[in-house]
Design an enzyme around this catalytic site. Structure first.
Site, PDB file in Angstrom:
ATOM      1  N   ASN A   1       0.854  -1.188   0.000  1.00  0.00           N
ATOM      2  CA  ASN A   1       0.000   0.000   0.000  1.00  0.00           C
ATOM      3  C   ASN A   1       0.892   1.242   0.000  1.00  0.00           C
ATOM      4  O   ASN A   1       1.518   1.554   1.009  1.00  0.00           O
ATOM      5  CB  ASN A   1      -0.884  -0.039   1.259  1.00  0.00           C
ATOM      6  CG  ASN A   1      -1.696   1.228   1.450  1.00  0.00           C
ATOM      7  OD1 ASN A   1      -1.830   2.042   0.533  1.00  0.00           O
ATOM      8  ND2 ASN A   1      -2.248   1.400   2.634  1.00  0.00           N
ATOM      9  N   TRP A   2       0.939   1.919  -1.130  1.00  0.00           N
ATOM     10  CA  TRP A   2       1.826   3.090  -1.250  1.00  0.00           C
ATOM     11  C   TRP A   2       1.270   4.321  -0.541  1.00  0.00           C
ATOM     12  O   TRP A   2       1.954   5.312  -0.408  1.00  0.00           O
ATOM     13  CB  TRP A   2       2.071   3.411  -2.721  1.00  0.00           C
ATOM     14  CG  TRP A   2       3.084   2.506  -3.384  1.00  0.00           C
ATOM     15  CD1 TRP A   2       3.573   1.321  -2.917  1.00  0.00           C
ATOM     16  CD2 TRP A   2       3.740   2.738  -4.636  1.00  0.00           C
ATOM     17  NE1 TRP A   2       4.482   0.802  -3.799  1.00  0.00           N
ATOM     18  CE2 TRP A   2       4.601   1.646  -4.864  1.00  0.00           C
ATOM     19  CE3 TRP A   2       3.667   3.755  -5.601  1.00  0.00           C
ATOM     20  CZ2 TRP A   2       5.405   1.561  -6.014  1.00  0.00           C
ATOM     21  CZ3 TRP A   2       4.462   3.659  -6.744  1.00  0.00           C
ATOM     22  CH2 TRP A   2       5.324   2.577  -6.942  1.00  0.00           C
ATOM     23  N   LYS A   3       0.006   4.260  -0.139  1.00  0.00           N
ATOM     24  CA  LYS A   3      -0.637   5.412   0.518  1.00  0.00           C
ATOM     25  C   LYS A   3      -0.462   6.678  -0.341  1.00  0.00           C
ATOM     26  O   LYS A   3      -0.443   6.582  -1.553  1.00  0.00           O
ATOM     27  CB  LYS A   3      -0.082   5.599   1.929  1.00  0.00           C
ATOM     28  CG  LYS A   3      -0.046   4.319   2.740  1.00  0.00           C
ATOM     29  CD  LYS A   3       0.207   4.583   4.189  1.00  0.00           C
ATOM     30  CE  LYS A   3       0.415   3.269   4.918  1.00  0.00           C
ATOM     31  NZ  LYS A   3       0.346   3.388   6.351  1.00  0.00           N
TER      32      LYS A   3
ATOM     33  N   HIS B   1      -9.322   0.985   5.490  1.00  0.00           N
ATOM     34  CA  HIS B   1      -8.002   1.161   6.118  1.00  0.00           C
ATOM     35  C   HIS B   1      -8.167   2.087   7.323  1.00  0.00           C
ATOM     36  O   HIS B   1      -8.972   3.029   7.281  1.00  0.00           O
ATOM     37  CB  HIS B   1      -7.017   1.761   5.111  1.00  0.00           C
ATOM     38  CG  HIS B   1      -5.602   1.720   5.600  1.00  0.00           C
ATOM     39  ND1 HIS B   1      -5.111   2.609   6.530  1.00  0.00           N
ATOM     40  CD2 HIS B   1      -4.569   0.888   5.302  1.00  0.00           C
ATOM     41  CE1 HIS B   1      -3.845   2.326   6.782  1.00  0.00           C
ATOM     42  NE2 HIS B   1      -3.493   1.279   6.045  1.00  0.00           N
TER      43      HIS B   1
ATOM     44  N   GLU C   1      -6.503   4.446   8.343  1.00  0.00           N
ATOM     45  CA  GLU C   1      -6.280   5.871   8.034  1.00  0.00           C
ATOM     46  C   GLU C   1      -7.526   6.490   7.405  1.00  0.00           C
ATOM     47  O   GLU C   1      -7.743   7.700   7.528  1.00  0.00           O
ATOM     48  CB  GLU C   1      -5.035   6.014   7.141  1.00  0.00           C
ATOM     49  CG  GLU C   1      -3.761   5.760   7.946  1.00  0.00           C
ATOM     50  CD  GLU C   1      -2.564   5.301   7.145  1.00  0.00           C
ATOM     51  OE1 GLU C   1      -2.605   5.371   5.898  1.00  0.00           O
ATOM     52  OE2 GLU C   1      -1.587   4.842   7.769  1.00  0.00           O
TER      53      GLU C   1
ATOM     54  N   GLU D   1      -5.122  -5.410  10.728  1.00  0.00           N
ATOM     55  CA  GLU D   1      -4.084  -4.398  10.919  1.00  0.00           C
ATOM     56  C   GLU D   1      -4.285  -3.697  12.259  1.00  0.00           C
ATOM     57  O   GLU D   1      -5.113  -2.779  12.366  1.00  0.00           O
ATOM     58  CB  GLU D   1      -4.162  -3.353   9.810  1.00  0.00           C
ATOM     59  CG  GLU D   1      -3.930  -3.898   8.430  1.00  0.00           C
ATOM     60  CD  GLU D   1      -3.314  -2.844   7.520  1.00  0.00           C
ATOM     61  OE1 GLU D   1      -2.233  -3.096   6.996  1.00  0.00           O
ATOM     62  OE2 GLU D   1      -3.910  -1.758   7.365  1.00  0.00           O
TER      63      GLU D   1
ATOM     64  N   GLY E   1       2.829   1.777  10.737  1.00  0.00           N
ATOM     65  CA  GLY E   1       3.802   2.855  10.587  1.00  0.00           C
ATOM     66  C   GLY E   1       4.602   3.160  11.843  1.00  0.00           C
ATOM     67  O   GLY E   1       5.306   4.171  11.905  1.00  0.00           O
TER      68      GLY E   1
ATOM     69  N   SER F   1       3.656  -2.683  10.179  1.00  0.00           N
ATOM     70  CA  SER F   1       5.114  -2.735  10.335  1.00  0.00           C
ATOM     71  C   SER F   1       5.733  -4.064   9.901  1.00  0.00           C
ATOM     72  O   SER F   1       6.670  -4.553  10.531  1.00  0.00           O
ATOM     73  CB  SER F   1       5.510  -2.391  11.779  1.00  0.00           C
ATOM     74  OG  SER F   1       5.174  -1.046  12.062  1.00  0.00           O
TER      75      SER F   1
ATOM     76  N   GLY G   1       2.825  -1.345   4.234  1.00  0.00           N
ATOM     77  CA  GLY G   1       2.816   0.082   3.924  1.00  0.00           C
ATOM     78  C   GLY G   1       4.212   0.567   3.590  1.00  0.00           C
ATOM     79  O   GLY G   1       4.696   0.407   2.467  1.00  0.00           O
ATOM     80  N   GLY G   2       4.889   1.159   4.572  1.00  0.00           N
ATOM     81  CA  GLY G   2       6.191   1.804   4.358  1.00  0.00           C
ATOM     82  C   GLY G   2       7.192   0.964   3.588  1.00  0.00           C
ATOM     83  O   GLY G   2       7.865   1.462   2.678  1.00  0.00           O
TER      84      GLY G   2
HETATM   85  C1  PEP Z   1      -0.596  -0.088   6.126  1.00  0.00           C
HETATM   86  O1  PEP Z   1      -0.671   1.092   5.881  1.00  0.00           O
HETATM   87  O2  PEP Z   1      -1.509  -0.837   5.754  1.00  0.00           O
HETATM   88  C2  PEP Z   1       0.563  -0.579   6.860  1.00  0.00           C
HETATM   89  C3  PEP Z   1       0.523  -1.804   7.318  1.00  0.00           C
HETATM   90  O3  PEP Z   1       1.610   0.284   7.014  1.00  0.00           O
HETATM   91  P1  PEP Z   1       3.074  -0.081   7.596  1.00  0.00           P
HETATM   92  O4  PEP Z   1       3.521  -1.362   6.940  1.00  0.00           O
HETATM   93  O5  PEP Z   1       3.931   1.072   7.224  1.00  0.00           O
HETATM   94  O6  PEP Z   1       2.931  -0.265   9.064  1.00  0.00           O
END
Ligand code: PEP
Length: 258
Positions: free
Chosen positions: A15-17, A103, A105, A173, A179, A218, A239-240
């Site tokens: 997920n590039w957000k 999500h 966010e 999640e 993050g 993470s 994500g990241g």
């Molecule tokens: C996400 O945004 O779905 C996520 C899991 O982010 P990260 O891997 O950066 O924690």
């Protein structure tokens, strides 16, 4: 009666957000080349959810690649007066095969309720997209011992009745893990995933037994192997670490030796 374990093809989704300009297209192409090259027989699906602005371009660039694309959110309706929103049908036409809904966010930044998430998932399924439905507890909810109550309640209220193993993926999640560099222990992950599986099986029967349940929060190259080995974890939502092709591919490689 003991449940029968089903072979479920894992999915590793990036997920590039709100990240991704022209300069980042090259990272997706590195992933494409690996997925079609040395990872072609890895036995897992690989997906990137770029910002909507890159969807058409990436879709053209990856062509018939095994790499899949997803939207990061969608409106529930197929069209209409919803300035700034994107219909699932638009994502489908632009080359997506899935869309993330619910999500944390979106739930936090945009106040999305489970009912809205469910409507978006229904829209995704209508358009022929796989709905990747996110659920997860906050730090306070975990500290208060409400993790399973919260997650199972979100699950029941966010998944459309017509969900199948083919059109729906669940992503667990924990909000506090996204993050932050923090992750639950593998036994905490297992406890939640096993509870999600039981609930899915109770609601959807055979489809619930086969629906993919991703872990997200993470996931990094150095913890992916341990997390992906947990019972009822059928892949990752990343994500990241999905922004850099080498990190993302290192996570995908957790499935290399299986
Ligand atoms: C996400 O945004 O779905 C996520 C899991 O982010 P990260 O891997 O950066 O924690």
């Amino acid at each position: 009666m003991a449940r029968q374990a089903h072979a479920i093809r894992p999915l590793v989704a990036g997920n590039w957000k709100m990240n991704g300009l022209q300069a980042n297209v090259a990272e997706a192409l590195i992933v494409r080349d690996a997925v079609d090259g040395d990872l072609a027989s890895i036995g897992a699906d690989v997906l990137i959810a770029p910002p909507a602005t890159l969807m058409t371009e990436l879709s053209a660039a990856i062509g018939k690649s095994r790499l899949l694309l997803a939207g990061q959110d969608c409106h529930a309706a197929p069209s209409g007066p919803h300035t700034g929103d994107i219909a699932p049908e638009m994502l489908k036409e632009a080359g997506a095969s899935a869309v993330i809904v619910g999500h944390s966010e979106r739930r936090v930044d945009h106040g999305e309720t489970c009912a809205e998430v469910k409507a978006k998932a229904e829209g995704a399924q209508r358009a022929g997209l796989i709905a990747i439905v996110c659920v997860g507890e906050t730090r306070d909810e975990r500290a208060s011992g409400f993790t399973l109550d919260v997650v199972l309640q979100q699950l029941k209220a966010s998944l459309p009745e017509q969900s199948t193993a083919a059109n729906t993926v669940v992503a667990y999640e924990p909000v506090w893990a996204i993050g932050t560099g923090l992750t639950p222990t593998t036994s905490d992950v297992e406890e939640v995933h096993v509870a999600i599986r039981r609930e899915l099986a109770a609601i959807f029967g055979e489809d619930g037994e086969r629906m993919r349940i991703l872990y997200g929060g993470s996931v990094k190259p150095d913890n992916a192997t341990a997390l992906m080995a947990v019972s009822e974890v059928n892949g990752a939502l990343v994500g990241g670490a999905s922004l850099k092709a080498s990190d993302f591919l290192a996570i995908v490689r957790a499935y290399e030796s299986r």
